[in-house]
Design a protein around this motif. Structure first.
Motif, PDB file in Angstrom:
ATOM      1  N   TRP A 231      17.475  10.579   8.381  1.00 63.75           N
ATOM      2  CA  TRP A 231      18.201   9.317   8.566  1.00 63.75           C
ATOM      3  C   TRP A 231      17.788   8.249   7.560  1.00 63.75           C
ATOM      4  O   TRP A 231      18.624   7.511   7.045  1.00 63.75           O
ATOM      5  CB  TRP A 231      18.018   8.788   9.986  1.00 63.75           C
TER       6      TRP A 231
ATOM      7  N   TRP B 111      17.909  16.352   9.723  1.00 67.32           N
ATOM      8  CA  TRP B 111      18.662  15.282   9.077  1.00 67.32           C
ATOM      9  C   TRP B 111      17.753  14.088   8.789  1.00 67.32           C
ATOM     10  O   TRP B 111      17.147  13.532   9.692  1.00 67.32           O
ATOM     11  CB  TRP B 111      19.821  14.855   9.967  1.00 67.32           C
TER      12      TRP B 111
ATOM     13  N   ALA C  59      27.154   8.568   0.954  1.00 67.39           N
ATOM     14  CA  ALA C  59      25.778   8.804   1.409  1.00 67.39           C
ATOM     15  C   ALA C  59      25.674  10.117   2.173  1.00 67.39           C
ATOM     16  O   ALA C  59      24.732  10.893   1.988  1.00 67.39           O
ATOM     17  CB  ALA C  59      25.295   7.642   2.269  1.00 67.39           C
ATOM     18  N   GLY C  60      26.655  10.377   3.036  1.00 59.93           N
ATOM     19  CA  GLY C  60      26.651  11.622   3.807  1.00 59.93           C
ATOM     20  C   GLY C  60      26.699  12.850   2.916  1.00 59.93           C
ATOM     21  O   GLY C  60      25.880  13.770   3.050  1.00 59.93           O
TER      22      GLY C  60
ATOM     23  N   ARG D 153      23.198   5.019   1.630  1.00 55.45           N
ATOM     24  CA  ARG D 153      24.351   4.221   2.051  1.00 55.45           C
ATOM     25  C   ARG D 153      24.258   2.807   1.488  1.00 55.45           C
ATOM     26  O   ARG D 153      25.222   2.261   0.976  1.00 55.45           O
ATOM     27  CB  ARG D 153      24.467   4.178   3.576  1.00 55.45           C
TER      28      ARG D 153
ATOM     29  N   VAL E 257      23.385  13.262   0.826  1.00 54.69           N
ATOM     30  CA  VAL E 257      22.254  13.814   1.585  1.00 54.69           C
ATOM     31  C   VAL E 257      22.506  15.275   1.962  1.00 54.69           C
ATOM     32  O   VAL E 257      21.602  16.113   1.875  1.00 54.69           O
ATOM     33  CB  VAL E 257      21.955  12.946   2.823  1.00 54.69           C
ATOM     34  N   HIS E 258      23.734  15.605   2.349  1.00 53.82           N
ATOM     35  CA  HIS E 258      24.025  17.008   2.677  1.00 53.82           C
ATOM     36  C   HIS E 258      23.827  17.909   1.448  1.00 53.82           C
ATOM     37  O   HIS E 258      23.315  19.022   1.580  1.00 53.82           O
ATOM     38  CB  HIS E 258      25.439  17.159   3.237  1.00 53.82           C
TER      39      HIS E 258
ATOM     40  N   HIS F  78      16.678   8.567   4.506  1.00 53.85           N
ATOM     41  CA  HIS F  78      17.254   8.881   3.193  1.00 53.85           C
ATOM     42  C   HIS F  78      18.741   8.536   3.195  1.00 53.85           C
ATOM     43  O   HIS F  78      19.252   7.939   2.249  1.00 53.85           O
ATOM     44  CB  HIS F  78      17.016  10.352   2.859  1.00 53.85           C
ATOM     45  N   TRP F  79      19.450   8.895   4.272  1.00 51.93           N
ATOM     46  CA  TRP F  79      20.874   8.571   4.367  1.00 51.93           C
ATOM     47  C   TRP F  79      21.077   7.053   4.303  1.00 51.93           C
ATOM     48  O   TRP F  79      21.949   6.577   3.574  1.00 51.93           O
ATOM     49  CB  TRP F  79      21.480   9.127   5.666  1.00 51.93           C
ATOM     50  N   GLU F  80      20.264   6.311   5.043  1.00 54.89           N
ATOM     51  CA  GLU F  80      20.428   4.850   5.069  1.00 54.89           C
ATOM     52  C   GLU F  80      20.179   4.242   3.694  1.00 54.89           C
ATOM     53  O   GLU F  80      20.920   3.354   3.269  1.00 54.89           O
ATOM     54  CB  GLU F  80      19.494   4.218   6.107  1.00 54.89           C
TER      55      GLU F  80
ATOM     56  N   TYR G 139      29.595   5.230   3.380  1.00 51.02           N
ATOM     57  CA  TYR G 139      29.127   6.160   4.410  1.00 51.02           C
ATOM     58  C   TYR G 139      29.418   7.600   3.996  1.00 51.02           C
ATOM     59  O   TYR G 139      28.583   8.485   4.168  1.00 51.02           O
ATOM     60  CB  TYR G 139      29.808   5.868   5.750  1.00 51.02           C
TER      61      TYR G 139
END
Length: 160
Positions: free
Chosen positions: A144, A142, A122-123, A151, A126-127, A146-148, A119
């Motif tokens: 989501w 944001w 991934a955070g 992750r 992406v940031h 792409h983050w998923e 987590y």
């Protein structure tokens, strides 16, 4: 460009390196100025002095991170605690080094008790993508999905 994890005594260090085609000063401003932080990281309250407050409020989750600045060497090094007053618990450190075509950004997040490293990886991944886009003049929300996907990728790599 992907993050790496190094196990250290009592915890882990997450590390990212990004080569950015912008000056150290431009990237520094994006790391330290609240009106720029909100575009790629979170709404921020920043007291840019050692011992100063560093608070982030994430629009995508509503989470609030309370930290304390522990190192400032403008415009090359910034470090602050992450949801702890104790620098032995969790510290985020940014290092900027000039290069001929911009700068090298190195992010290290050292944590004593790593919870769900995928987590965090991934955070930050992406940031940092959002930081590069913001520096290029693109302000986006944001992502989501792409983050998923990041992750899931990191969870698979880590065996989580």
């Amino acid at each position: 460009m992907d993050g790496t994890v190094q196990q250290i005594a009592g915890g882990s260090t997450i590390r990212f390196e990004r080569h950015l085609p912008y000056t150290v000063e431009a990237v520094w401003d994006s790391l330290t100025e609240p009106q720029k932080l909100v575009d790629w990281l979170a709404a921020a309250e920043v007291e840019l002095t050692e011992g100063g407050r560093f608070q982030l409020t994430f629009a995508n989750t509503g989470d609030v991170m309370n930290g304390k600045v522990i190192q400032v060497q403008s415009p090359s090094v910034l470090a602050y605690t992450w949801n702890s007053e104790d620098p032995n618990e969790s510290v985020v450190q940014w290092e900027l080094t000039p290069e001929a075509d911009g700068c090298l950004l190195v992010l290290k997040h050292t944590i004593r008790v790593p919870e769900r490293l995928s987590y965090m990886l991934a955070g930050w991944h992406v940031h940092l993508d959002l930081l590069a886009e913001t520096l290029a003049g693109e302000v986006k929300g944001w992502p989501w999905s792409h983050w998923e996907s990041m992750r899931e990728k990191y969870a698979k790599q880590l065996g989580e």
